[in-house]
Enzyme design. Structure first.
Site, PDB file in Angstrom:
ATOM      1  N   GLY A 210      60.897  63.258  46.251  1.00  0.00           N
ATOM      2  CA  GLY A 210      61.801  63.753  45.203  1.00  0.00           C
ATOM      3  C   GLY A 210      61.703  62.844  43.991  1.00  0.00           C
ATOM      4  O   GLY A 210      62.688  62.595  43.311  1.00  0.00           O
ATOM      5  N   ASP A 233      57.480  66.318  44.902  1.00  0.00           N
ATOM      6  CA  ASP A 233      58.669  66.995  44.351  1.00  0.00           C
ATOM      7  C   ASP A 233      58.413  68.496  44.348  1.00  0.00           C
ATOM      8  O   ASP A 233      57.334  68.971  44.740  1.00  0.00           O
ATOM      9  CB  ASP A 233      59.021  66.471  42.937  1.00  0.00           C
ATOM     10  CG  ASP A 233      60.529  66.552  42.652  1.00  0.00           C
ATOM     11  OD1 ASP A 233      61.084  67.673  42.673  1.00  0.00           O
ATOM     12  OD2 ASP A 233      61.159  65.508  42.416  1.00  0.00           O
ATOM     13  N   ASP A 253      58.124  70.313  49.991  1.00  0.00           N
ATOM     14  CA  ASP A 253      59.549  70.393  50.326  1.00  0.00           C
ATOM     15  C   ASP A 253      59.874  69.263  51.309  1.00  0.00           C
ATOM     16  O   ASP A 253      59.343  69.251  52.434  1.00  0.00           O
ATOM     17  CB  ASP A 253      59.822  71.773  50.958  1.00  0.00           C
ATOM     18  CG  ASP A 253      61.285  71.966  51.314  1.00  0.00           C
ATOM     19  OD1 ASP A 253      62.051  70.971  51.306  1.00  0.00           O
ATOM     20  OD2 ASP A 253      61.665  73.113  51.613  1.00  0.00           O
ATOM     21  N   MET A 254      60.711  68.336  50.888  1.00  0.00           N
ATOM     22  CA  MET A 254      61.004  67.158  51.722  1.00  0.00           C
ATOM     23  C   MET A 254      61.734  67.515  53.014  1.00  0.00           C
ATOM     24  O   MET A 254      61.796  66.703  53.926  1.00  0.00           O
ATOM     25  CB  MET A 254      61.817  66.138  50.916  1.00  0.00           C
ATOM     26  CG  MET A 254      63.176  66.613  50.492  1.00  0.00           C
ATOM     27  SD  MET A 254      63.865  65.480  49.279  1.00  0.00           S
ATOM     28  CE  MET A 254      65.311  66.381  48.746  1.00  0.00           C
ATOM     29  N   LYS A 267      64.874  57.699  45.725  1.00  0.00           N
ATOM     30  CA  LYS A 267      65.741  57.200  44.653  1.00  0.00           C
ATOM     31  C   LYS A 267      66.621  58.341  44.134  1.00  0.00           C
ATOM     32  O   LYS A 267      66.118  59.366  43.687  1.00  0.00           O
ATOM     33  CB  LYS A 267      64.887  56.628  43.513  1.00  0.00           C
ATOM     34  CG  LYS A 267      65.659  56.255  42.270  1.00  0.00           C
ATOM     35  CD  LYS A 267      64.754  55.518  41.309  1.00  0.00           C
ATOM     36  CE  LYS A 267      65.236  55.505  39.890  1.00  0.00           C
ATOM     37  NZ  LYS A 267      65.207  56.778  39.191  1.00  0.00           N
ATOM     38  N   HIS A 271      72.221  60.976  47.764  1.00  0.00           N
ATOM     39  CA  HIS A 271      73.583  61.282  47.259  1.00  0.00           C
ATOM     40  C   HIS A 271      73.678  62.737  46.775  1.00  0.00           C
ATOM     41  O   HIS A 271      74.761  63.204  46.446  1.00  0.00           O
ATOM     42  CB  HIS A 271      74.045  60.271  46.197  1.00  0.00           C
ATOM     43  CG  HIS A 271      73.477  60.432  44.824  1.00  0.00           C
ATOM     44  ND1 HIS A 271      74.064  59.884  43.704  1.00  0.00           N
ATOM     45  CD2 HIS A 271      72.364  61.050  44.367  1.00  0.00           C
ATOM     46  CE1 HIS A 271      73.360  60.173  42.629  1.00  0.00           C
ATOM     47  NE2 HIS A 271      72.314  60.874  43.005  1.00  0.00           N
TER      48      HIS A 271
HETATM   49  C1  SAM Z   1      68.448  63.406  41.302  1.00  0.00           C
HETATM   50  S1  SAM Z   1      66.799  63.766  41.147  1.00  0.00           S
HETATM   51  C2  SAM Z   1      66.021  62.196  41.439  1.00  0.00           C
HETATM   52  C3  SAM Z   1      64.616  62.113  40.890  1.00  0.00           C
HETATM   53  C4  SAM Z   1      63.916  60.778  41.078  1.00  0.00           C
HETATM   54  N1  SAM Z   1      63.917  60.315  42.448  1.00  0.00           N
HETATM   55  C5  SAM Z   1      64.501  59.729  40.174  1.00  0.00           C
HETATM   56  O1  SAM Z   1      65.357  58.981  40.607  1.00  0.00           O
HETATM   57  O2  SAM Z   1      64.122  59.699  39.000  1.00  0.00           O
HETATM   58  C6  SAM Z   1      66.465  64.617  42.672  1.00  0.00           C
HETATM   59  C7  SAM Z   1      65.052  65.112  42.792  1.00  0.00           C
HETATM   60  O3  SAM Z   1      64.905  65.773  44.061  1.00  0.00           O
HETATM   61  C8  SAM Z   1      64.044  66.868  43.876  1.00  0.00           C
HETATM   62  N2  SAM Z   1      64.193  67.814  44.994  1.00  0.00           N
HETATM   63  C9  SAM Z   1      65.230  68.657  45.243  1.00  0.00           C
HETATM   64  N3  SAM Z   1      65.000  69.350  46.357  1.00  0.00           N
HETATM   65  C10 SAM Z   1      63.785  68.949  46.827  1.00  0.00           C
HETATM   66  C11 SAM Z   1      63.005  69.312  47.976  1.00  0.00           C
HETATM   67  N4  SAM Z   1      63.445  70.238  48.850  1.00  0.00           N
HETATM   68  N5  SAM Z   1      61.813  68.685  48.166  1.00  0.00           N
HETATM   69  C12 SAM Z   1      61.370  67.747  47.268  1.00  0.00           C
HETATM   70  N6  SAM Z   1      62.068  67.357  46.174  1.00  0.00           N
HETATM   71  C13 SAM Z   1      63.265  67.966  45.969  1.00  0.00           C
HETATM   72  C14 SAM Z   1      64.486  67.416  42.541  1.00  0.00           C
HETATM   73  O4  SAM Z   1      63.543  68.280  41.973  1.00  0.00           O
HETATM   74  C15 SAM Z   1      64.677  66.136  41.747  1.00  0.00           C
HETATM   75  O5  SAM Z   1      63.511  65.731  41.084  1.00  0.00           O
HETATM   76  O1  LIG Z   2      73.814  62.951  36.257  1.00  0.00           O
HETATM   77  C1  LIG Z   2      73.230  62.388  37.186  1.00  0.00           C
HETATM   78  C2  LIG Z   2      72.956  61.048  37.128  1.00  0.00           C
HETATM   79  C3  LIG Z   2      72.308  60.444  38.189  1.00  0.00           C
HETATM   80  C4  LIG Z   2      72.006  59.053  38.054  1.00  0.00           C
HETATM   81  C5  LIG Z   2      71.395  58.583  36.914  1.00  0.00           C
HETATM   82  C6  LIG Z   2      71.140  57.257  36.730  1.00  0.00           C
HETATM   83  C7  LIG Z   2      71.492  56.365  37.686  1.00  0.00           C
HETATM   84  O2  LIG Z   2      71.236  55.023  37.520  1.00  0.00           O
HETATM   85  C8  LIG Z   2      72.093  56.827  38.831  1.00  0.00           C
HETATM   86  C9  LIG Z   2      72.303  58.166  39.037  1.00  0.00           C
HETATM   87  O3  LIG Z   2      71.975  61.094  39.316  1.00  0.00           O
HETATM   88  C10 LIG Z   2      72.190  62.443  39.374  1.00  0.00           C
HETATM   89  C11 LIG Z   2      71.750  63.182  40.484  1.00  0.00           C
HETATM   90  O4  LIG Z   2      71.169  62.585  41.521  1.00  0.00           O
HETATM   91  C12 LIG Z   2      71.920  64.564  40.511  1.00  0.00           C
HETATM   92  O5  LIG Z   2      71.484  65.268  41.555  1.00  0.00           O
HETATM   93  C13 LIG Z   2      72.545  65.205  39.468  1.00  0.00           C
HETATM   94  C14 LIG Z   2      73.003  64.504  38.394  1.00  0.00           C
HETATM   95  C15 LIG Z   2      72.812  63.123  38.322  1.00  0.00           C
END
Ligand code: SAM
Ligand SMILES: O=c1cc(-c2ccc(O)cc2)oc2c(O)c(O)ccc12
Length: 368
Positions: A210, A233, A253-254, A267, A271
């Site tokens: 992801g 991702d 797909d994780m 990362k 959550h």
């Molecule tokens: C909150 S973001 C975090 C992105 C990255 N790890 C970071 O911290 O910059 C969550 C990520 O999980 C990915 N994601 C959601 N469902 C997923 C799945 N089933 N398999 C792989 N990735 C997935 C989303 O596309 C997104 O990029």
């Molecule tokens: O809106 C967010 C923000 C975060 C986030 C950004 C920066 C950090 O240092 C920690 C967390 O993470 C999110 C997330 O995981 C999500 O699924 C939706 C919104 C956000």
């Protein structure tokens, strides 16, 4: 604020209570002023100018017409009050007092400069996007409804999950990816500062599960060229992304499979998900780092909620707001150490080690 047990409040307690309510009711006005400043590029304009700017100079740079200069001054007054700009007086005499005001950056406004490493402007723009804010208006309605479907106020408002929305809306997908990638370089640096280079040494392969558009992996792949990095991702996130010699983007797909590796990085992933879903993701990660009889590790960057006695008020406030945001938009949650330990045990891991990074973030290393 004093507590009242006889129902009678003194005049000064009433004044304090009202001030408290007004402050919270108006928090969204200061949040939106901050978003407007970022949308207009006010911090960057002041930064490029290099010395205090008068109101007419600022208006001209921002393409605000003369007819709206007096309105811009009122926005600037709120931004000065909330610490996002500094307001001064120009030495030059001016008939209209407001035109003699000058504005410059503050240490706080540096944190919202575009392109600043670890800068928060992409996160502010994402969180304050109406697509993310609108579900918060339905929170009460969602809480009162007996049914657990839709799973979130986001799905109640938009009829789909955040990930489905992002897959169909180029603008939201871009904003989400920019927001998430923005703290990647800072986290990569903090991980090495706090745990030393041995954190990645000896590893031949790491999968960032992801990993979005590679905000962290790009930095890590440069700093650790002997390691092969892979970002896994969803298809709409990695489509068209170019890797490097030691960095590959893979769609998948994780919940189904994580490619085998010496280590897996998660990362801001767990959550986003419920306990049952997080255990599933962790099981796939355990399979990935245990292939061919190896014993690798899983590295998690996420929030760990501490005891009330050990959390500062600001840090606790941010963590609790994150928890509510995760509940509202993704059916996720923030966890304390006991809750994390339960997930690791249910997913079949034997040990874990928590290293607080900075502010509200922690690194958790988990071993099979
Ligand atoms: C909150 S973001 C975090 C992105 C990255 N790890 C970071 O911290 O910059 C969550 C990520 O999980 C990915 N994601 C959601 N469902 C997923 C799945 N089933 N398999 C792989 N990735 C997935 C989303 O596309 C997104 O990029
Ligand atoms: O809106 C967010 C923000 C975060 C986030 C950004 C920066 C950090 O240092 C920690 C967390 O993470 C999110 C997330 O995981 C999500 O699924 C939706 C919104 C956000």
């Amino acid at each position: 604020m004093g507590s009242v047990d006889n129902g009678v409040m003194s005049d000064s307690e009433i004044v304090q209570a009202h001030a408290h309510v007004w402050t919270h009711a108006f928090n969204s006005i200061s949040s939106m002023s901050l978003k407007c400043a970022i949308d207009l590029g006010i911090p960057d304009t002041l930064h490029h100018h290099g010395h205090p700017m008068t109101l007419p100079e600022l208006a001209a740079e921002l393409s605000v017409p003369t007819s709206k200069v007096a309105f811009l001054r009122r926005l600037m007054a709120v931004l000065a009050q909330t610490g996002f700009v500094s307001q001064g007086k120009s030495a030059a005499k001016n008939d209209q007092e407001q035109l003699g005001l000058t504005y410059s950056l503050t240490p706080i406004s540096r944190a919202i400069l575009k392109g600043e490493p670890g800068g928060l402007s992409p996160i502010v723009s994402f969180v304050l996007n109406p697509i993310i804010q609108d579900p918060l208006h339905c929170l009460g309605e969602w809480l009162k409804s007996e049914s657990l479907t839709p799973r979130t106020a986001f799905a109640m408002k938009h009829g789909k999950s955040l990930w489905e929305y992002a897959a169909q809306d180029v603008g939201l997908n871009h904003s989400l990816n920019e927001a998430m990638a923005s703290d990647g370089p800072v986290i990569a640096k903090l991980m090495v500062e706090k745990r030393g280079r041995q954190l990645f040494q000896g590893l031949r392969t790491v999968v960032d599960v992801g990993g979005g558009t590679g905000g962290l992996a790009r930095e890590a792949a440069e700093a650790f060229p002997q390691v092969e990095w892979m970002v896994l991702d969803l298809p709409h996130v990695v489509a068209g992304l170019e890797g490097t010699r030691n960095l590959k983007f893979v769609s998948g797909d994780m919940f189904k499979a994580v490619p085998p590796a010496d280590a897996v990085l998660l990362k801001w992933i767990l959550h986003d998900w419920s306990d049952d879903e997080s255990v599933e993701i962790l099981k796939r990660c355990k399979e990935a780092v245990s292939s061919n009889g190896k014993k690798g590790k899983v590295m998690i960057i996420d929030i760990v909620i501490g005891d009330e006695s050990e959390e500062g008020e600001v840090s606790m406030g941010i963590k609790l707001c994150f928890d509510l945001l995760m509940m509202t938009i993704v059916h996720g949650k923030e966890r304390n150490e006991k809750e994390w330990a339960k997930l690791f045990q249910e997913a079949g891991f034997a040990e874990y080690k928590i290293t607080p990074l900075e502010g509200f973030r922690s690194l958790i290393e988990v071993y099979p």
